[in-house]
Design an enzyme around this catalytic site. Sequence first.
Site, PDB file in Angstrom:
ATOM      1  N   SER A   1     -12.489 -86.845  -8.530  1.00 18.66           N
ATOM      2  CA  SER A   1     -12.541 -88.283  -8.521  1.00 18.66           C
ATOM      3  C   SER A   1     -11.182 -88.965  -8.593  1.00 18.66           C
ATOM      4  O   SER A   1     -11.077 -90.131  -8.215  1.00 18.66           O
ATOM      5  CB  SER A   1     -13.403 -88.755  -9.684  1.00 18.66           C
ATOM      6  OG  SER A   1     -12.758 -88.534 -10.920  1.00 18.66           O
TER       7      SER A   1
ATOM      8  N   SER B   1     -11.964 -83.085 -11.516  1.00 16.98           N
ATOM      9  CA  SER B   1     -11.466 -84.351 -10.962  1.00 16.98           C
ATOM     10  C   SER B   1      -9.965 -84.574 -11.054  1.00 16.98           C
ATOM     11  O   SER B   1      -9.455 -85.531 -10.481  1.00 16.98           O
ATOM     12  CB  SER B   1     -12.168 -85.534 -11.642  1.00 16.98           C
ATOM     13  OG  SER B   1     -13.444 -85.717 -11.101  1.00 16.98           O
TER      14      SER B   1
ATOM     15  N   LYS C   1      -5.078 -94.327 -13.576  1.00 18.90           N
ATOM     16  CA  LYS C   1      -6.427 -94.276 -12.996  1.00 18.90           C
ATOM     17  C   LYS C   1      -7.250 -95.451 -13.529  1.00 18.90           C
ATOM     18  O   LYS C   1      -7.144 -95.796 -14.716  1.00 18.90           O
ATOM     19  CB  LYS C   1      -7.070 -92.932 -13.368  1.00 18.90           C
ATOM     20  CG  LYS C   1      -8.409 -92.659 -12.675  1.00 18.90           C
ATOM     21  CD  LYS C   1      -8.946 -91.272 -13.046  1.00 18.90           C
ATOM     22  CE  LYS C   1     -10.259 -90.976 -12.316  1.00 18.90           C
ATOM     23  NZ  LYS C   1     -10.811 -89.653 -12.639  1.00 18.90           N
TER      24      LYS C   1
END
Lengths: 495, 95
Positions: free
Chosen positions: A158, A182, A78
């Site tokens: 997210s 998330s 990420k």
Amino acid sequence: MSDLNGLTLAEARDKLRAGDVSSVELTKAFLGEIEGAAALNAFVHHTPEIALAQAEAADARIAAGDAPAMCGLPVGIKDLFCTKGVPSQAASRILEGFRPEYESTVTQNLFDAGAVMLGKLNMDEFAMGSSNETSCYGNAVNPWRRGNDDAALTPGGSSGGSAAAVAADLCLAATGTDTGGSIRQPAAFAGITGIKPTYGRCSRWGVVAFASSLDQAGPMTKSVRDAAIMLEAMAGHDPKDSTSADLPVPDFEAMLTGDIRGKVIGVPKEYRMDGMPAEIENLWAEGTEMLRDAGAEIRDISLPHTKYALPTYYVIAPAEASSNLARYDGVRYGHRAALAQGDGITEMYEKTRAEGFGHEVQRRVMVGTYVLSAGFYDAYYNRARKVRTLIKRDFETVFAEGIDAILTPATPSAAFGLGEMSEADPIAMYLNDIFTVTVNLAGLPGIAVPTGTDAQGLPLALQLIGRPWEEGDLLNTAYALEKAAGFVAKPAKWW
Amino acid sequence: MSIDKDTAARVAKLARIRVEEDALPALAEEFNNILTFIEQLGEVDVEGVEPMTSVTPQKLKRRADEVTAGGHPEAVLKNAPDAREGFFAVPKVVE
């Protein structure tokens, strides 16, 4: 697609160790797949040179008989994780051009365990969002579609890029982070597994901070076994994060027996929301039956402060964000606005932050600033911290009464269309986290496991919540649920 | 609590985010929606409840007070938008 891309982390590991495939071959297969998947916009910074160098090193280690847990296994990272010399910008314009001079502890742990980094993954800006639509890189796209409808769906947020990449077999697994849901919400939207460990299990050092008392890193994988393997590699005490727990990390994979006889599973009545879609209600009832059939005792429980979790979160998270994001001032890294004649330092801050932060981030920073400002601190921030104590106490009470894990839906719906929520009130978007956010407020481990599909063929997931530091037990319960549900559907390739 | 245009402007100023004059009414409206949502917390009886400071009941660790890192000015300045002679450079702050 070669057969290699569809492997789980555990299968790929076993093939590498058996000498059936090399890490370089495996890595090249994924790099090729990523090349062809631009339409998903999952990988936003590609690192093929690093990946191949790491793969060669991993092959040498395997040949020498020194193959740690993640040796030679290609993963995606990420964009929130700082990776040395590689763009790490939390999907924000304000960190444009930033290349950290250091490595986050979690990625360092993964590299020490032999992992191969394929690149950085799309996400909501500063991890603020539930649809990956606040990213400076544009939307990540869910590989799943509704039947034959070609409308683009969100992979959630997210960690949307992580979810899309794993679901589309662009990597074996990915890192995610979870502040209010998330990891778990995007995992649910993409039909994969995602665990947020106990607060303090993974070091936050080198992870761009959103809300420090809630943020935790975790793995997003194709199976519960993979989650166990990767979490163990990511976790561990780190003197550089004072909230990281100085506790031994168990062998999570060894704890996957699938035997949950005698375990007590709580079903909280407050999670049965008004207007809950029948599909979600059925999924939940089916999951309950699966755990009962596996020998667990099912008990109705009450977590009375559940309805206050989202408003509590929307005080605490913006407050911490406004403080954490104060560092983006155009001085030390990232973007600085072009200044007009006569502009001083205040104009520099204000213009830089107006240009660098997207709308949702600005909104949350300002809400946080407001709830922390003189005269409102007690009414909002302190009150929210007190309600947070009560939310945590709800969980402590049921655990003290013998509950081993709690079963809930992971999300209130399947993946929705990109742009579908653009006209909606921000609060409608916040409701995505209604089942997940309590877990962050209480610092507990939670895992999303895909267990079914909706009428349009989209994946749906259940969430299991565990006792603090008992991820091993939680993973084992999730493993039993995964086996019973037998979810094997994959998105049909259109990209 | 209702937020008007002036309060929105003050919050934007405190947060050091430039908001154009014509965007303030919409911003105030957004704040009000979020605050209305947050105000549910007023219903909760929090009498005698301690505000949470740490979600995991553990003592913060201490370490010896000694230098553990430093001496890397180039690395520190590497990502600066403007750095000169070993310093971060900013617009003039004193007359």
